[in-house]
Design an enzyme around this catalytic site. Structure first.
Site, PDB file in Angstrom:
ATOM      1  N   GLY A 200       0.858  -1.192   0.000  1.00 23.81           N
ATOM      2  CA  GLY A 200       0.000   0.000   0.000  1.00 23.81           C
ATOM      3  C   GLY A 200       0.889   1.234   0.000  1.00 23.81           C
ATOM      4  O   GLY A 200       2.045   1.195  -0.434  1.00 23.81           O
TER       5      GLY A 200
ATOM      6  N   ILE B  38       2.354   2.855   2.481  1.00 23.78           N
ATOM      7  CA  ILE B  38       3.578   2.792   3.297  1.00 23.78           C
ATOM      8  C   ILE B  38       4.578   1.826   2.663  1.00 23.78           C
ATOM      9  O   ILE B  38       5.783   2.102   2.605  1.00 23.78           O
ATOM     10  CB  ILE B  38       3.243   2.406   4.754  1.00 23.78           C
ATOM     11  CG1 ILE B  38       2.314   3.457   5.377  1.00 23.78           C
ATOM     12  CG2 ILE B  38       4.516   2.261   5.589  1.00 23.78           C
ATOM     13  CD1 ILE B  38       1.734   3.080   6.739  1.00 23.78           C
TER      14      ILE B  38
ATOM     15  N   ARG C 277       0.650  -4.472  11.766  1.00 14.27           N
ATOM     16  CA  ARG C 277      -0.229  -4.727  12.903  1.00 14.27           C
ATOM     17  C   ARG C 277       0.207  -5.997  13.611  1.00 14.27           C
ATOM     18  O   ARG C 277       0.664  -6.951  12.966  1.00 14.27           O
ATOM     19  CB  ARG C 277      -1.669  -4.945  12.429  1.00 14.27           C
ATOM     20  CG  ARG C 277      -2.491  -3.686  12.313  1.00 14.27           C
ATOM     21  CD  ARG C 277      -2.820  -3.075  13.686  1.00 14.27           C
ATOM     22  NE  ARG C 277      -3.568  -1.851  13.565  1.00 14.27           N
ATOM     23  CZ  ARG C 277      -3.056  -0.622  13.422  1.00 14.27           C
ATOM     24  NH1 ARG C 277      -1.748  -0.448  13.380  1.00 14.27           N
ATOM     25  NH2 ARG C 277      -3.836   0.439  13.334  1.00 14.27           N
TER      26      ARG C 277
ATOM     27  N   GLU D 227      -0.859  -6.208  22.119  1.00 15.27           N
ATOM     28  CA  GLU D 227      -0.168  -5.071  22.725  1.00 15.27           C
ATOM     29  C   GLU D 227      -1.125  -4.251  23.582  1.00 15.27           C
ATOM     30  O   GLU D 227      -2.329  -4.248  23.303  1.00 15.27           O
ATOM     31  CB  GLU D 227       0.475  -4.199  21.629  1.00 15.27           C
ATOM     32  CG  GLU D 227      -0.514  -3.574  20.661  1.00 15.27           C
ATOM     33  CD  GLU D 227       0.179  -2.888  19.482  1.00 15.27           C
ATOM     34  OE1 GLU D 227       1.079  -3.484  18.862  1.00 15.27           O
ATOM     35  OE2 GLU D 227      -0.208  -1.742  19.211  1.00 15.27           O
TER      36      GLU D 227
ATOM     37  N   HIS E  74       4.966   0.613  19.412  1.00 14.97           N
ATOM     38  CA  HIS E  74       3.995   1.118  18.428  1.00 14.97           C
ATOM     39  C   HIS E  74       4.115   2.643  18.251  1.00 14.97           C
ATOM     40  O   HIS E  74       3.168   3.387  18.503  1.00 14.97           O
ATOM     41  CB  HIS E  74       2.560   0.739  18.828  1.00 14.97           C
ATOM     42  CG  HIS E  74       1.613   0.733  17.658  1.00 14.97           C
ATOM     43  ND1 HIS E  74       0.548  -0.122  17.550  1.00 14.97           N
ATOM     44  CD2 HIS E  74       1.573   1.485  16.535  1.00 14.97           C
ATOM     45  CE1 HIS E  74      -0.109   0.105  16.434  1.00 14.97           C
ATOM     46  NE2 HIS E  74       0.505   1.091  15.780  1.00 14.97           N
ATOM     47  N   ILE E  75       5.308   3.044  17.811  1.00 15.41           N
ATOM     48  CA  ILE E  75       5.571   4.487  17.642  1.00 15.41           C
ATOM     49  C   ILE E  75       5.827   4.847  16.174  1.00 15.41           C
ATOM     50  O   ILE E  75       6.438   5.878  15.888  1.00 15.41           O
ATOM     51  CB  ILE E  75       6.765   4.947  18.517  1.00 15.41           C
ATOM     52  CG1 ILE E  75       8.012   4.059  18.289  1.00 15.41           C
ATOM     53  CG2 ILE E  75       6.371   4.979  19.990  1.00 15.41           C
ATOM     54  CD1 ILE E  75       9.285   4.600  18.949  1.00 15.41           C
TER      55      ILE E  75
HETATM   56  C1  8YV Z   1      -1.468   4.895  15.431  1.00 11.79           C
HETATM   57  C2  8YV Z   1      -1.193   3.223  13.565  1.00 11.79           C
HETATM   58  O1  8YV Z   1      -0.702   5.720  16.211  1.00 11.79           O
HETATM   59  O2  8YV Z   1      -2.305   4.717  12.140  1.00 11.79           O
HETATM   60  C3  8YV Z   1      -2.169   3.552  12.509  1.00 11.79           C
HETATM   61  O3  8YV Z   1      -2.831   2.623  11.997  1.00 11.79           O
HETATM   62  O4  8YV Z   1      -0.874   2.096  13.753  1.00 11.79           O
HETATM   63  C4  8YV Z   1      -0.572   4.297  14.394  1.00 11.79           C
HETATM   64  O5  8YV Z   1      -0.136   5.302  13.553  1.00 11.79           O
HETATM   65  C5  8YV Z   1      -2.137   3.907  16.312  1.00 11.79           C
HETATM   66  O6  8YV Z   1      -2.943   3.051  15.584  1.00 11.79           O
HETATM   67  C6  8YV Z   1      -3.010   4.575  17.345  1.00 11.79           C
HETATM   68  O7  8YV Z   1      -3.665   3.583  18.039  1.00 11.79           O
END
Ligand code: 8YV
Length: 330
Positions: free
Chosen positions: A159, A161, A243, A272, A290-291
């Site tokens: 996609g 990203i 994910r 998580e 998850h940053i």
């Molecule tokens: C978020 C992410 O910060 O955008 C997404 O799907 O995984 C992250 O950028 C996160 O999901 C917030 O819960």
């Protein structure tokens, strides 16, 4: 005298004060300045009488919640991923879902590369070694890792990203890029990002560094498990910025422990914020909480986009990034 009734919204987590200010110009806002993690029944209670909710990815929106909150019209996620939404149930209930695409693409791709480089070059392992006072001499094989430049970059999930990661690899690091995706990119897009389509099996067998950017769904659950890890090179690294749940974390920990792949870099985890204890026990994995999208400009852009979706829909019927536009009244 006519009183204008302003829409009521709930902001489920603490967010930037300037975004709260913008929302309060349009809505009666119930906020969560203490940033408490409300249990489900409290979320339901607070949603009573609200037309909109600002969610951040952790709040599950499903048929039972929608039934209990009949006034709800929009759930605006401050995330590109929306596996917290049961979109079919939302559509059936006539409730709009919006996400926050595009604004985080480059930032999240940067994080993918940061993890790739840290894992391949053993950056965090090296730092722990140094801080533990273990560095007392040079050695030819001390913390030797794998090259990034010129190595084959594999991407699962092509996609926005995925394509941004491909561009970094091809243009910045001279990497041959291969990818696998549910659907193949048009030839001109493949050429633009410098990537070649291969089967999942070839991807696993050929990649020196494999980056996962797959959304979570029943279909993608454990896309990478023991069988897939067994196909990878012993020198390979695996990066997950998509994910949790796409990787079988227990199987990955076992592969790392047994040296069946060289290293991993993980920003997302099954269940998580808990992290599998076997992963915590492995030194050849770089772990971040998850940053991927966590830079000041990007998190502000995500919050503003979620807010603008609420404002656009509840004041003019025009959201910016709808997921189920079929529910928008004509
Ligand atoms: C978020 C992410 O910060 O955008 C997404 O799907 O995984 C992250 O950028 C996160 O999901 C917030 O819960």
């Amino acid at each position: 005298m006519n009183t204008i009734v302003r829409p009521r919204i709930l902001v489920a987590r603490a967010i930037f004060p300037e975004v709260m200010d913008k929302l309060t110009q349009h809505f009666d806002v119930e906020a969560n300045p203490a940033d408490d993690l409300w249990p489900r029944d409290e979320l339901l209670r607070r949603l009573q009488g609200k037309q909109g909710v600002f969610t951040t990815g952790g709040e599950r929106i499903d048929a039972a919640l929608l039934k209990a909150c009949p006034e709800l019209r929009i759930c605006a996620n401050m995330a590109v991923g929306y596996n917290n939404f049961d979109l079919a149930a939302m559509t059936a209930a006539g409730v709009l879902g919006t996400n926050a695409p595009d604004v985080l693409t480059e930032t999240t791709a940067d994080m993918g590369f940061a993890l790739l480089m840290a894992a391949a070059r053993r950056v965090t392992e090296g730092e722990h070694f140094l801080r533990a006072g273990k560095w007392d001499r040079w050695a030819y094989d001390m913390l030797i890792g794998q090259d990034v430049h010129g190595a084959t970059l594999g991407i699962l999930g092509m996609g926005r990203i995925g394509r941004a990661i491909a561009r970094r690899g091809a243009l910045g690091f001279g990497m041959p890029v291969i990818y696998h995706n549910r659907s193949r990119l048009p030839a001109e897009e493949e050429a633009e990002v410098g990537a070649r389509y291969v089967s999942k099996e070839e991807l696993l067998k050929t990649a020196d560094h494999l980056v996962l950017v797959v959304p979570y769904s029943a279909e993608s659950h454990h896309s990478i498990g023991a069988a897939e890890l067994a196909l990878m090179k012993p020198s390979a690294t695996l990066i997950n910025i998509g994910r949790g749940g796409v990787v079988d974390d227990a199987a990955l920990a076992q592969a790392l422990r047994e040296g069946r792949i060289a290293a991993a870099g993980l920003d997302v985890f099954e269940g998580e914020p808990k992290v599998h204890p076997d992963l915590l026990a492995c030194s050849n994995v770089v772990l971040t909480p998850h940053i991927g999208s966590a830079t000041v400009p990007t998190r502000k852009a995500m919050a503003n986009l979620a807010a603008d979706n609420l404002i656009g829909y509840l004041t003019q019927g025009k959201p910016l990034t709808p997921l189920n536009p079929e529910v928008i009244p004509a």
